[in-house]
Write an enzyme that holds these catalytic residues in place. Structure first.
Site, PDB file in Angstrom:
ATOM      1  CE  LYS A 279      -4.530   0.949   0.719  1.00 35.82           C
ATOM      2  NZ  LYS A 279      -5.736   0.243   0.370  1.00 35.82           N
TER       3      LYS A 279
ATOM      4  N   GLY B  33     -25.067   3.388   3.384  1.00 34.86           N
ATOM      5  CA  GLY B  33     -24.241   3.826   2.258  1.00 34.86           C
ATOM      6  C   GLY B  33     -24.724   3.244   0.947  1.00 34.86           C
ATOM      7  CB  VAL B  34     -27.127   3.964  -1.481  1.00 34.72           C
ATOM      8  CG1 VAL B  34     -27.952   3.083  -0.575  1.00 34.72           C
ATOM      9  CG2 VAL B  34     -27.454   5.441  -1.247  1.00 34.72           C
ATOM     10  N   GLY B  35     -23.453   4.350  -2.161  1.00 36.42           N
ATOM     11  CA  GLY B  35     -22.522   4.944  -3.122  1.00 36.42           C
ATOM     12  C   GLY B  35     -22.226   3.985  -4.261  1.00 36.42           C
TER      13      GLY B  35
ATOM     14  CB  VAL C 100     -19.923  -0.955  -3.242  1.00 32.64           C
ATOM     15  CG1 VAL C 100     -20.275  -2.413  -3.018  1.00 32.64           C
ATOM     16  CG2 VAL C 100     -18.471  -0.806  -3.671  1.00 32.64           C
TER      17      VAL C 100
HETATM   18  P1  NAD Z   1     -18.546   5.618  -2.052  1.00 37.87           P
HETATM   19  O1  NAD Z   1     -17.818   6.796  -1.482  1.00 37.87           O
HETATM   20  O2  NAD Z   1     -18.960   5.623  -3.460  1.00 37.87           O
HETATM   21  O3  NAD Z   1     -19.857   5.337  -1.181  1.00 37.87           O
HETATM   22  C1  NAD Z   1     -19.919   5.526   0.190  1.00 37.87           C
HETATM   23  C2  NAD Z   1     -21.277   6.128   0.514  1.00 37.87           C
HETATM   24  O4  NAD Z   1     -21.384   6.218   1.935  1.00 37.87           O
HETATM   25  C3  NAD Z   1     -21.471   7.537  -0.049  1.00 37.87           C
HETATM   26  O5  NAD Z   1     -22.672   7.606  -0.789  1.00 37.87           O
HETATM   27  C4  NAD Z   1     -21.496   8.424   1.197  1.00 37.87           C
HETATM   28  O6  NAD Z   1     -22.336   9.543   1.053  1.00 37.87           O
HETATM   29  C5  NAD Z   1     -22.015   7.450   2.244  1.00 37.87           C
HETATM   30  N1  NAD Z   1     -21.696   7.836   3.618  1.00 37.87           N
HETATM   31  C6  NAD Z   1     -20.591   8.455   4.092  1.00 37.87           C
HETATM   32  N2  NAD Z   1     -20.708   8.658   5.407  1.00 37.87           N
HETATM   33  C7  NAD Z   1     -21.877   8.106   5.795  1.00 37.87           C
HETATM   34  C8  NAD Z   1     -22.552   7.981   7.023  1.00 37.87           C
HETATM   35  N3  NAD Z   1     -22.056   8.466   8.171  1.00 37.87           N
HETATM   36  N4  NAD Z   1     -23.749   7.369   7.056  1.00 37.87           N
HETATM   37  C9  NAD Z   1     -24.309   6.900   5.906  1.00 37.87           C
HETATM   38  N5  NAD Z   1     -23.716   6.995   4.704  1.00 37.87           N
HETATM   39  C10 NAD Z   1     -22.521   7.591   4.641  1.00 37.87           C
HETATM   40  O7  NAD Z   1     -17.626   4.352  -1.720  1.00 37.87           O
HETATM   41  P2  NAD Z   1     -17.734   2.894  -2.330  1.00 37.87           P
HETATM   42  O8  NAD Z   1     -16.729   2.747  -3.410  1.00 37.87           O
HETATM   43  O9  NAD Z   1     -19.151   2.545  -2.571  1.00 37.87           O
HETATM   44  O10 NAD Z   1     -17.187   2.029  -1.107  1.00 37.87           O
HETATM   45  C11 NAD Z   1     -17.991   1.780   0.028  1.00 37.87           C
HETATM   46  C12 NAD Z   1     -17.180   1.008   1.069  1.00 37.87           C
HETATM   47  O11 NAD Z   1     -16.724  -0.221   0.497  1.00 37.87           O
HETATM   48  C13 NAD Z   1     -15.908   1.723   1.530  1.00 37.87           C
HETATM   49  O12 NAD Z   1     -15.673   1.384   2.881  1.00 37.87           O
HETATM   50  C14 NAD Z   1     -14.826   1.137   0.656  1.00 37.87           C
HETATM   51  O13 NAD Z   1     -13.548   1.204   1.264  1.00 37.87           O
HETATM   52  C15 NAD Z   1     -15.297  -0.307   0.550  1.00 37.87           C
HETATM   53  N6  NAD Z   1     -14.828  -1.014  -0.643  1.00 37.87           N
HETATM   54  C16 NAD Z   1     -15.108  -0.537  -1.877  1.00 37.87           C
HETATM   55  C17 NAD Z   1     -14.671  -1.230  -3.001  1.00 37.87           C
HETATM   56  C18 NAD Z   1     -15.004  -0.764  -4.390  1.00 37.87           C
HETATM   57  O14 NAD Z   1     -14.882  -1.560  -5.333  1.00 37.87           O
HETATM   58  N7  NAD Z   1     -15.430   0.476  -4.587  1.00 37.87           N
HETATM   59  C19 NAD Z   1     -13.943  -2.426  -2.854  1.00 37.87           C
HETATM   60  C20 NAD Z   1     -13.681  -2.896  -1.566  1.00 37.87           C
HETATM   61  C21 NAD Z   1     -14.134  -2.172  -0.461  1.00 37.87           C
END
Ligand code: NAD
Length: 364
Positions: free
Chosen positions: A80, A180-182, A184
């Site tokens: 990392k 969280g509905v980002g 993923v």
């Molecule tokens: P993202 O930033 O697109 O989505 C995260 C969502 O969480 C956002 O919509 C944000 O507004 C919301 N959020 C932030 N704080 C919050 C809170 N206090 N309460 C409710 N919602 C809140 O991120 P992502 O890429 O969807 O990843 C989500 C998680 O999965 C992260 O922890 C990331 O490290 C992990 N992850 C992601 C991937 C990937 O392929 N993107 C792979 C492995 C792990």
């Protein structure tokens, strides 16, 4: 405190600090293990309070990558990197080219990808000066956005757990509380709803939340209320450490399956979940789809092939077998799932190290 006394130091093979006067780059790259192959892991750009804080983070995260890559059965080690700085105000193309030159000095024992504060465009800047980066969006190898594959892995993990707990092949009649509905979470919500789950969603981004809730026919709650939802499954898909002493007594779900990294605030929370009979599907097993997708890009590059969805599918299926093994062993050995996942990762890394040592001895 020196590097070797740090509580996060865990037999890391190499820890490299870089400074570039012209761009102001301050970066640390930690290579935890190359036993299973070149170390692969993201680059985090963060406004750390001190260099010591950045060092702790990179040591901890690089070890985590060794474990995540091993449980996903990828021929990749763990590493990392961190760039000390504010990703909103201090990013320049030159900074990422300087970072690329830093990565290049390691000669391919570490490949950098995106992480918090670092985008595909930043990685593309680094790519101008080194081939040792992955997570690109274009070209025949490019694996693009890993989020849909991560969501697919979390979805299949949910089905595995539902089969064990409720003896059903879909999610009909089950309530999932999703935080969280980002990237993923959005894809995951669609899949869960399609499989019959009733969703209760939250997010701090109201616009996104309303959009996902409307298309999945979900109920919406305020961010802090998600822990009190009477749900069967809690799916953390936003922040880390949401399983902590403050939330534990509020969560009534019988299972935790979500995408977020580092869900357990401390390992003893995993023990407490186990004692309560809650099935915790370990985060770095469940969310391994994303790194599998990235690995496909690296493989294509190394073999001169193209991004191969069939290979990704094979690895994802294998990951689900590993999850089944984690759950089986947790039941028979009466140990929490996070400990079993660590044990499986450690055994795979140690076996690879033995093989590597044998190969090197024969070649000498
Ligand atoms: P993202 O930033 O697109 O989505 C995260 C969502 O969480 C956002 O919509 C944000 O507004 C919301 N959020 C932030 N704080 C919050 C809170 N206090 N309460 C409710 N919602 C809140 O991120 P992502 O890429 O969807 O990843 C989500 C998680 O999965 C992260 O922890 C990331 O490290 C992990 N992850 C992601 C991937 C990937 O392929 N993107 C792979 C492995 C792990």
């Amino acid at each position: 405190m020196t590097l070797f006394d740090s509580p996060s130091f865990s037999n890391h093979e190499g820890v490299h600090a870089f400074f570039d006067e012209k761009t102001g780059l301050k970066a640390i790259i930690a290579v935890h293990s190359t036993a299973r192959g070149a170390a692969v892991g993201g680059t985090r750009m963060w406004n750390y309070g001190s260099a010591a804080e950045a060092l702790e983070d990179v040591l901890r995260l690089s070890k985590g990558m060794s474990y995540k890559n091993a449980v996903a059965d990828l021929e990749m080690g763990g590493g990392k990197s961190v760039i000390i700085g504010d990703s909103k105000t201090q990013k320049t193309p030159e900074l990422f080219q300087a970072f690329g030159r830093a990565v290049h000095t390691l000669g391919g024992c570490y490949y950098a990808a995106e992480d918090v504060g670092v985008s595909v465009a930043d990685v593309a800047e680094a790519r101008k000066v080194t081939p040792y980066v992955v997570g690109l969006s274009d070209g025949a190898w490019g694996s693009g956005d890993p989020s849909p594959v991560t969501a697919e892995g979390v979805f299949r993990s949910t089905l595995v757990v539902a089969k064990r707990l409720w003896k059903q092949d879909d999610l009909t009649g089950l309530t999932v509380a999703m935080q969280g509905v980002g990237h993923v979470g959005g894809y995951l919500a669609d899949k869960l709803a399609k499989a019959g789950a009733k969703l209760v969603l939250t997010d701090v981004n109201q616009e996104l939340l309303s959009e996902v809730a409307a298309r999945t026919n979900a109920e919406v709650v305020a961010p802090d209320a998600i822990y009190d939802v009477k749900a069967d499954i809690y799916a953390p898909c936003a922040l880390g450490a949401t399983l902590n002493p403050q939330t534990l007594d509020r969560i009534s779900a019988k299972a935790v399956v979500g995408a977020a990294n580092n869900q357990l605030a401390t390992p003893d929370i995993g023990q407490r979940l186990f004692e309560r009979g809650v099935v915790y599907a370990p985060d770095y097993v469940v969310n391994g789809g994303g790194i599998i997708n990235v690995a496909s890009e690296l493989k294509a590059r190394q073999t001169g092939g193209a991004y191969d969805p069939a290979w990704v599918e094979k690895k994802l299926s294998r990951l689900m077998e590993t999850l089944e093994e984690v759950l089986d062993r947790s039941a028979t050995e009466k140990r929490p799932t996070h400990e079993i996942a660590d044990a499986i990762a450690e055994a795979r890394i140690s076996a690879a190290l033995d093989e590597k040592t044998d190969r090197e001895r024969l070649a000498a």
